[in-house]
Design an enzyme around this catalytic site. Sequence first.
Site, mmCIF file in Angstrom:
data_model
loop_
_atom_site.group_PDB
_atom_site.id
_atom_site.type_symbol
_atom_site.label_atom_id
_atom_site.label_comp_id
_atom_site.label_asym_id
_atom_site.label_seq_id
_atom_site.Cartn_x
_atom_site.Cartn_y
_atom_site.Cartn_z
ATOM 1 N N THR A 113 28.096 41.682 38.680
ATOM 2 C CA THR A 113 29.323 42.376 39.077
ATOM 3 C C THR A 113 30.272 42.561 37.902
ATOM 4 O O THR A 113 30.913 43.608 37.765
ATOM 5 C CB THR A 113 30.034 41.587 40.188
ATOM 6 O OG1 THR A 113 29.156 41.476 41.320
ATOM 7 C CG2 THR A 113 31.325 42.268 40.616
ATOM 8 N N GLU A 114 30.348 41.563 37.049
ATOM 9 C CA GLU A 114 31.290 41.618 35.940
ATOM 10 C C GLU A 114 30.862 42.587 34.835
ATOM 11 O O GLU A 114 31.674 43.351 34.321
ATOM 12 C CB GLU A 114 31.464 40.212 35.332
ATOM 13 C CG GLU A 114 32.204 39.225 36.213
ATOM 14 C CD GLU A 114 33.704 39.466 36.213
ATOM 15 O OE1 GLU A 114 34.166 40.427 35.570
ATOM 16 O OE2 GLU A 114 34.419 38.686 36.865
ATOM 17 N N SER A 115 29.581 42.540 34.437
ATOM 18 C CA SER A 115 29.160 43.307 33.257
ATOM 19 C C SER A 115 27.835 44.040 33.414
ATOM 20 O O SER A 115 27.422 44.750 32.490
ATOM 21 C CB SER A 115 29.020 42.360 32.069
ATOM 22 O OG SER A 115 27.957 41.436 32.302
#
Length: 210
Positions: A113-115
């Site tokens: 989700t982050e990267s």
Amino acid sequence: MEIRELQKMMQYEAMSILTSGSNGFSSHSPMMELAFKQLLQEQLSKANTLQATHSLPPKNHNHTYPLNNTLTTSYAKMTATSDTTTKEIDTLIQDAAKKYQVDERLIRSVIQTESNFNPLAKSSAGAQGLMQLMPATARGLGVTNPYDPQQNIQGGVKYLKQMMDRYNGHTELALAAYNAGPGNVDKHQGVPPFKETQNYVQKIMHQYLA
């Protein structure tokens, strides 16, 4: 020398031969012939040198051709991806999960989700690397290079573990704190009413529990 000049010289030499006098005197003397040949050779050498010069590519005084910024960035991303394989990232996740006692699936969901598993990811807010650590947070976690996958995952999982402990193992609150900061979670006594944070928690929990 131009072709017309060569033609004139050749005509002059031919005329000197044809106009040799009957009295044995000739303007076509050995000395004149030698001088003509020397002059002709000099002019031909100059012509060859000039032609060779014009055939060369223009000199590059900088000696280098700078790459387009977009191409440079793309190459840097390609290099980082090739240097850090999926298998290596999986190993780093396993090591961090074991060290901090955090579920591997949760860590993978956060990274996705982050990267989206891009070690060079950087948000508009300045979050960096696989687990999108803010510079100040990274420094506090002992991360000196947030774009180093090992340091980033170790630091990110360590921070996630701190949030899990802070909220007594409540995963949703830990994720909300990871995204919006523990101060906002404490203030609102739960997941903050921020659309971004709520979508963030929902997305990770869906991936984690799938």
